[in-house]
Design a protein around this motif. Structure first.
Motif, short mmCIF file in Angstrom:
data_model
loop_
_atom_site.label_atom_id
_atom_site.label_comp_id
_atom_site.label_asym_id
_atom_site.label_seq_id
_atom_site.Cartn_x
_atom_site.Cartn_y
_atom_site.Cartn_z
N GLY A 45 72.70 111.83 -9.74
CA GLY A 45 72.23 110.46 -9.60
C GLY A 45 70.69 111.03 -10.31
O GLY A 45 69.52 110.40 -9.56
N LEU A 46 70.12 111.56 -10.00
CA LEU A 46 69.25 112.31 -10.67
C LEU A 46 68.39 111.66 -12.46
O LEU A 46 67.48 111.97 -12.90
CB LEU A 46 69.06 113.97 -11.19
CG LEU A 46 69.95 114.96 -10.19
CD1 LEU A 46 69.78 116.15 -10.22
CD2 LEU A 46 68.48 114.48 -8.90
N LEU A 47 69.61 111.18 -13.29
CA LEU A 47 69.32 111.10 -14.36
C LEU A 47 69.88 109.44 -14.47
O LEU A 47 71.17 108.98 -14.02
CB LEU A 47 70.41 111.26 -15.15
CG LEU A 47 69.44 111.25 -17.63
CD1 LEU A 47 68.80 111.97 -17.95
CD2 LEU A 47 71.15 110.23 -17.36
N ARG A 48 69.71 108.71 -14.61
CA ARG A 48 70.21 106.86 -14.62
C ARG A 48 70.51 106.18 -15.55
O ARG A 48 69.62 106.47 -16.53
CB ARG A 48 68.95 106.01 -13.90
CG ARG A 48 70.10 104.83 -13.34
CD ARG A 48 68.40 103.27 -13.59
NE ARG A 48 67.53 103.53 -12.42
CZ ARG A 48 67.52 103.04 -11.09
NH1 ARG A 48 67.78 101.67 -11.43
NH2 ARG A 48 66.72 103.20 -10.40
N PRO A 49 72.31 106.37 -16.11
CA PRO A 49 72.43 105.55 -17.14
C PRO A 49 71.62 104.45 -17.40
O PRO A 49 71.77 103.36 -16.53
CB PRO A 49 73.96 105.75 -17.10
CG PRO A 49 74.47 106.87 -16.28
CD PRO A 49 72.79 106.62 -15.43
N GLU A 50 71.82 104.04 -18.71
CA GLU A 50 71.66 102.20 -18.89
C GLU A 50 73.32 101.70 -19.25
O GLU A 50 72.95 100.48 -18.58
CB GLU A 50 71.42 102.16 -20.47
CG GLU A 50 70.39 102.29 -21.29
CD GLU A 50 69.62 103.64 -22.14
OE1 GLU A 50 70.97 103.53 -23.33
OE2 GLU A 50 68.86 104.12 -22.70
N ALA A 51 74.20 102.83 -19.08
CA ALA A 51 75.22 101.73 -18.91
C ALA A 51 76.58 102.74 -18.38
O ALA A 51 76.21 103.82 -19.30
CB ALA A 51 75.39 100.06 -19.82
N GLY A 52 77.44 102.43 -17.09
CA GLY A 52 78.47 103.27 -17.32
C GLY A 52 79.23 103.11 -15.32
O GLY A 52 78.73 102.55 -14.74
N THR A 59 85.59 106.64 -4.25
CA THR A 59 83.53 106.16 -4.12
C THR A 59 82.86 106.21 -5.81
O THR A 59 82.85 106.81 -6.65
CB THR A 59 83.40 107.34 -3.57
OG1 THR A 59 83.57 107.88 -2.60
CG2 THR A 59 81.49 106.63 -2.70
N VAL A 60 82.55 104.82 -5.60
CA VAL A 60 81.77 104.29 -7.16
C VAL A 60 80.16 105.08 -6.48
O VAL A 60 79.67 104.03 -5.61
CB VAL A 60 81.86 102.63 -7.07
CG1 VAL A 60 80.91 103.01 -8.04
CG2 VAL A 60 83.13 101.73 -7.62
N LEU A 61 79.96 106.27 -7.32
CA LEU A 61 78.15 106.63 -7.56
C LEU A 61 77.17 105.47 -8.20
O LEU A 61 76.39 105.26 -7.64
CB LEU A 61 78.47 107.45 -7.20
CG LEU A 61 79.61 107.98 -7.02
CD1 LEU A 61 79.33 110.22 -7.53
CD2 LEU A 61 79.37 108.27 -4.87
N PHE A 62 78.07 104.58 -9.15
CA PHE A 62 77.48 104.45 -9.78
C PHE A 62 77.96 103.36 -10.96
O PHE A 62 79.31 103.24 -11.08
CB PHE A 62 76.59 105.14 -11.63
CG PHE A 62 75.75 104.69 -12.12
CD1 PHE A 62 74.59 103.98 -11.95
CD2 PHE A 62 76.03 103.75 -13.83
CE1 PHE A 62 73.36 103.40 -13.05
CE2 PHE A 62 75.32 103.43 -14.49
CZ PHE A 62 74.56 103.38 -14.34
N ASP A 63 77.47 101.86 -11.16
CA ASP A 63 78.36 101.08 -11.81
C ASP A 63 77.35 99.92 -12.31
O ASP A 63 77.20 99.07 -11.54
CB ASP A 63 79.19 99.97 -10.99
CG ASP A 63 80.15 99.25 -11.94
OD1 ASP A 63 80.56 99.23 -13.08
OD2 ASP A 63 81.68 98.97 -11.24
N SER A 64 77.13 99.99 -13.58
CA SER A 64 76.10 99.23 -13.98
C SER A 64 76.15 97.48 -14.36
O SER A 64 75.72 96.64 -14.25
CB SER A 64 75.52 99.28 -15.62
OG SER A 64 76.75 99.84 -15.99
N ALA A 65 77.23 97.37 -14.17
CA ALA A 65 78.06 95.97 -14.33
C ALA A 65 77.93 95.97 -12.89
O ALA A 65 77.47 94.00 -12.56
CB ALA A 65 79.49 96.06 -14.58
#
Lengths: 353, 229
Positions: A45-52, A59-65
């Motif tokens: 979580g130290l770098l936020r992807p544009e998508a992914g 456990t979902v940590l990041f989901d751009s959609a």
């Protein structure tokens, strides 16, 4: 189970990587600048992807959609940074307890931190600092660990000091571990799954034994680093000659020194450049270990070298020879040959539990 | 302190009270502004930076006069505040306000340097350990920036002790109310035979200034020694 898919433009560099890995140690392997740390930072979580999409054990940590982006502090990922990043104004004890006191007594015992508790980070050696950073991450009760080249700042003896701790961690703490490394011998000792990265992309994902023994992966790993992983059992120790005899599925292998107690399983890496092939059963050689093997694959490299995949019982070996040798020996899949491994070629850092 | 006359003694006490008030009241705001300038990315950052530094480059008399225009008894804001019992002009709180504003740029500069010197990667590490932003600031940023924060506080206090132009313009020179040490020295030098009193106050100023520098040095040494382990 780790699922990672991340895209991000970082100046000239484009990170566009995806992989899935089962439980255990997942090694992110590649040269400096391949995007390993960026990918690890995206997971933390130290770098936020544009998508992914990034998920750990469901456990979902990041989901751009779905516009999910869990803040760093809620991800519960224990991150051991390359430079340890201990708080210089806190003692070791207060560094350790910063994120919590989960399983404190056992962590302190396992990592041998007891004598360091009252010291300040400035008074620690590199190896001690790495251990404290690892302990601090474990005591925060993480659901996953990220180790970013935790050994790269250390010299060989310090590495040898930390590696057993990491092995114990892998075998006792049931945590998914993402291990960033550019050292094949570290990867060989620790990894269950190998993810090879180059220029921000994932080139290859698979079980570590399989990828490391694949002749096609030799150029990805680098010819110096390529080598197969085999599992062996300690058979006996010869005190007179100071040699340990190991049982492999295809025969015996002798290692210098005492490598373990009889019955103990070992994992070792045999570098491709330390394996010699012979068409006939060799005799009168100083190398002590010879194994009957079957050629499974001959892979031409970019240079003058050829990588040869070999089946040795249920284990796989990898040999690297010149194209000329391969041609004159007429090597082809299915052929029975002999592999010779020089006992002293297996470096101590390539033998692990 | 037998050798200080009652008038001189009153000036010293007032100066200490004004400077302490000025420093303590500007401390939280100074920390906030220093943090915002060191780490914040927001519109108007440049404007805020310029505004904070204004008292450093403006003639102090101008700052004092601007304060008088804004908070004087006939100014709308000043009148509104006076109705609620808060009067700045011609009172010791006015002297404290003038001293606080004059010391603010020095305070913020030193604190900002201190905060900028804290490795943001340590703050990241704290976040991965589950710490909230406030906790990170209190347990990592603040203690590591402490030498800079102390330096800023001491500088602001010293500046408050020495402030003259803005104070005399805004708060005037009222014995026992706004006549701080510098104003008293100036006053003594205006009357024949006042040199002795002026010199005694100069000596007090010197002692206080040297004490402040020594204290900040000792604190910095102690925190550095601890970090060396």
């Amino acid at each position: 189970m780790i699922e990672v898919r991340a895209q991000k433009q970082l100046g000239e560099f484009r990170l566009d990587a995806a992989f899935e890995a089962p439980a255990g140690v997942t090694a992110l392997f590649g040269r400096s600048g391949a995007g390993k740390t960026s990918l690890a930072n995206a997971v933390a979580g130290l770098l936020r992807p544009e998508a992914g999409r990034i998920a750990v054990d469901g456990t979902v940590l990041f989901d751009s959609a779905r516009r999910i982006d869990l803040p760093v502090r809620h991800r519960r990922i224990g991150y051991v940074f390359q430079d340890a990043r201990l708080f210089p104004h806190r003692t070791v004890a207060r560094n350790l307890s910063y994120g919590g006191r989960h399983d404190a007594a056992r962590v302190i015992e396992m990592l041998g931190l007891g004598p360091l508790l009252d010291r300040y980070p400035a008074a620690l050696s590199g190896g001690e600092a790495s251990r404290v950073a690892l302990g601090r991450a474990l005591m925060s009760d993480p659901v996953m660990l990220i180790l970013d080249e935790p050994l790269s700042a250390l010299d060989a003896p310090r590495k040898a000091e930390i590696l057993p701790y990491l092995e114990r961690l892998r075998d006792t703490v049931r945590l998914p571990i993402l291990y960033v490394s550019h050292s094949a011998s570290e990867v060989a000792r620790l990894a269950t799954t190998l993810v090879i990265m180059e220029a921000g992309r994932v080139l290859r994902v698979g079980p570590a034994e399989e990828v490391m023994a694949d002749p096609a992966a030799v150029p990805l790993l680098g010819v110096q680093e390529a080598g197969s992983l085999i599992t062996a059992r300690v058979e006996a120790y010869d005190a007179e000659d100071d040699l340990t005899e190991l049982a492999l599925s295809a025969g015996r292998l002798l290692l210098p020194g005492r490598a373990g107690v009889p019955g103990q399983p070992l994992r070792l890496r045999i570098a491709a450049q330390d394996v010699i092939l012979s068409l006939e059963e060799p005799s009168g050689l100083s190398a002590l270990t010879r194994l009957p093997v079957t050629v499974t694959r001959v892979e031409e490299g970019r240079g003058p070298g050829v990588a040869v995949g070999l089946a040795a019982g249920t284990d796989r070996l990898l040999a690297r020879l010149t194209r000329r040798s391969a041609r004159s020996m007429g090597l082809a899949p299915g052929q029975q040959v002999w592999a010779i491994v020089k006992a002293t070629a297996v470096a101590p850092q390539d033998v692990g539990g | 302190m037998q050798w200080l006359g009652p008038e001189e003694w009153a000036a010293v006490r007032l100066s200490l009270r004004v400077s302490a008030m000025a420093t303590l009241c500007s401390l939280p705001l100074g920390l906030l502004v220093a943090q915002a300038l060191a780490r914040g990315r927001f519109a108007g950052r440049g404007v805020l930076n310029a505004l904070v530094h204004l008292p450093l480059v403006l003639p102090p008399v101008v700052t004092g006069y601007l304060l008088l225009l804004a908070l004087g008894r006939r100014a709308p804001l000043g009148a509104w505040l006076a109705e609620r019992g808060i009067a700045f002009a011609f009172s010791w709180t006015g002297a404290a306000l003038a001293a606080a504003i004059m010391g603010f740029p020095l305070m913020v500069r030193a604190m900002r340097l201190g905060i900028e010197g804290v490795d943001p990667r340590l703050e990241q590490a704290a976040a991965t350990l589950g710490a909230s932003r406030l906790r990170i600031w209190l347990t990592v940023t603040l203690p590591l920036a402490l030498p800079g924060i102390l330096a800023g506080t001491i500088l602001a206090f010293a500046k408050a002790m020495g402030e003259f132009g803005a104070t005399i313009t805004f708060a005037s020179n009222i014995p026992g109310e706004t006549r701080t040490v510098p104003l008293a020295i100036y006053e003594f030098l205006q009357v024949p035979g006042g040199e002795g009193a002026a010199l005694r106050l100069v000596a007090v100023s010197l002692v206080l200034a040297l004490g402040a520098v020594a204290a900040s040095e000792a604190l910095a040494q102690r925190s550095a020694a601890r970090r060396r382990g």
